[in-house]
Scaffold this active site. Structure first.
Site, PDB file in Angstrom:
ATOM      1  N   ASP A  55       0.998   7.338  -5.173  1.00 12.69           N
ATOM      2  CA  ASP A  55      -0.204   7.020  -4.406  1.00 12.69           C
ATOM      3  C   ASP A  55      -1.007   8.286  -4.117  1.00 12.69           C
ATOM      4  OD1 ASP A  55      -2.124   5.962  -2.783  1.00 12.69           O
ATOM      5  OD2 ASP A  55      -0.763   5.276  -1.215  1.00 12.69           O
ATOM      6  N   ASP A  64      -8.018   6.486  -5.469  1.00 11.82           N
ATOM      7  CA  ASP A  64      -6.804   6.045  -4.787  1.00 11.82           C
ATOM      8  C   ASP A  64      -5.988   5.148  -5.716  1.00 11.82           C
ATOM      9  OD1 ASP A  64      -4.836   5.301  -3.053  1.00 11.82           O
ATOM     10  OD2 ASP A  64      -6.126   4.248  -1.639  1.00 11.82           O
TER      11      ASP A  64
END
Length: 300
Positions: free
Chosen positions: A2, A218
């Site tokens: 992430d 992201d």
């Protein structure tokens, strides 16, 4: 993995509330190399929220998806497998031992934070691997991992990540001085549908003085989210070029069309976005801006 997160964590025993995972739960008590981080440690002070229990650093971390993890901060030896099947060990990697976890992680045992903080994986390995650089070519979500034609995607960390730089194009990471965060911002100038540049002011995507706005990269977010002023223009453009009936009953994705089998590739126009570097246009693969929800309706 992430890029919008700073913390490395995995589910641990004894788990008070754990989500389903494919691997066996990690047991700290069975490891001779596991240690807990004290509340006075630098790593504990780096957490956005922390508390103390018997001088052991307790963390609490939540995500925009409403997922969350709480537990104990500790250290352990991380062993990574290389593409050549050799292994490298990295002692005393700081990570969260999750004892109370909620959300959907696709069967994963935890999450690897790749953001710009001292607790992220690139930062922790930087002194050994030659810097915080990393590269990863993400597989298309439409390519099944079990497919015989699918190749694995490698994560390269450190100086080796720059070895192919001469064959790449780049756009700068933009700083957001008003927000202390590990996020990666980029400078997006606009979007095009069917090779027609849309009339969206570039300021729509700018970082504001109070820290709001901007576009972040992201890998932990499923969909691309845009300001409503930009999305409405994009939606109108697709409606102009797509000659298919609209489908309006989807609960949260507003731009949907009803199609017959085989119409997807012929009926849907190309979609590109322009980033800072010399007005570079990046074409978005069809599978990454439309997806099929069942045998009749694709959605964007």
């Amino acid at each position: 993995m992430d890029t919008g997160s700073q913390l490395i964590w995995m589910q641990c025993q004894p788990c008070q509330s754990c989500v389903s995972q494919n691997a066996t739960l990690f047991s700290p008590s069975s490891s001779s190399s596991y240690t807990t981080e004290s509340c006075s440690s630098t790593a504990c002070a780096s957490l956005p929220r922390q508390s103390s229990q018997s001088n052991a650093c307790q963390y609490s971390y939540s995500y925009a998806s409403q997922a969350s993890t709480q537990g104990q901060l500790g250290t352990e030896t991380l062993t990574l497998l290389s593409p050549e099947a050799s292994t490298s060990a990295f002692p005393r990697l700081v990570f969260g031992c999750g004892l109370n976890n909620h959300g959907e992680y696709g069967g994963a045992a935890g999450l690897v934070g790749m953001g710009q903080s001292s607790l992220s994986l690139p930062s922790q390995l930087s002194s050994v691997l030659g810097g915080k650089k990393f590269s990863n070519c993400l597989l298309s979500h439409a390519t099944l991992p079990s497919s015989s034609s699918a190749s694995p995607s490698s994560l390269v960390i450190g100086e080796a990540a720059a070895e192919s730089a001469s064959r790449m194009q780049f756009t700068p990471i933009v700083a957001n001085p008003a927000v202390v965060a590990s996020l990666y911002y980029i400078d997006v100038l606009g979007f095009s549908v069917n090779n027609v540049r849309l009339n969206i002011p570039a300021s729509t995507f700018s970082i504001q003085a109070d820290g709001r706005g901007g576009i972040i990269l992201d890998s932990g977010t499923t969909y691309t989210y845009l300001p409503s002023a930009a999305f409405s223009v994009i939606q109108q453009a697709f409606d102009t070029f797509i000659k298919l009936p609209r489908y309006s009953n989807h609960p949260y994705l507003p731009l949907c069309y009803s199609v017959q089998e085989g119409q997807e590739t012929t009926a849907i126009p190309p979609f590109t976005f322009t980033v800072h570097l010399q007005g570079m246009d990046l074409a978005v693969p069809l599978d990454n801006y439309f997806t099929k929800v069942d045998e009749q309706e694709p959605i964007v």
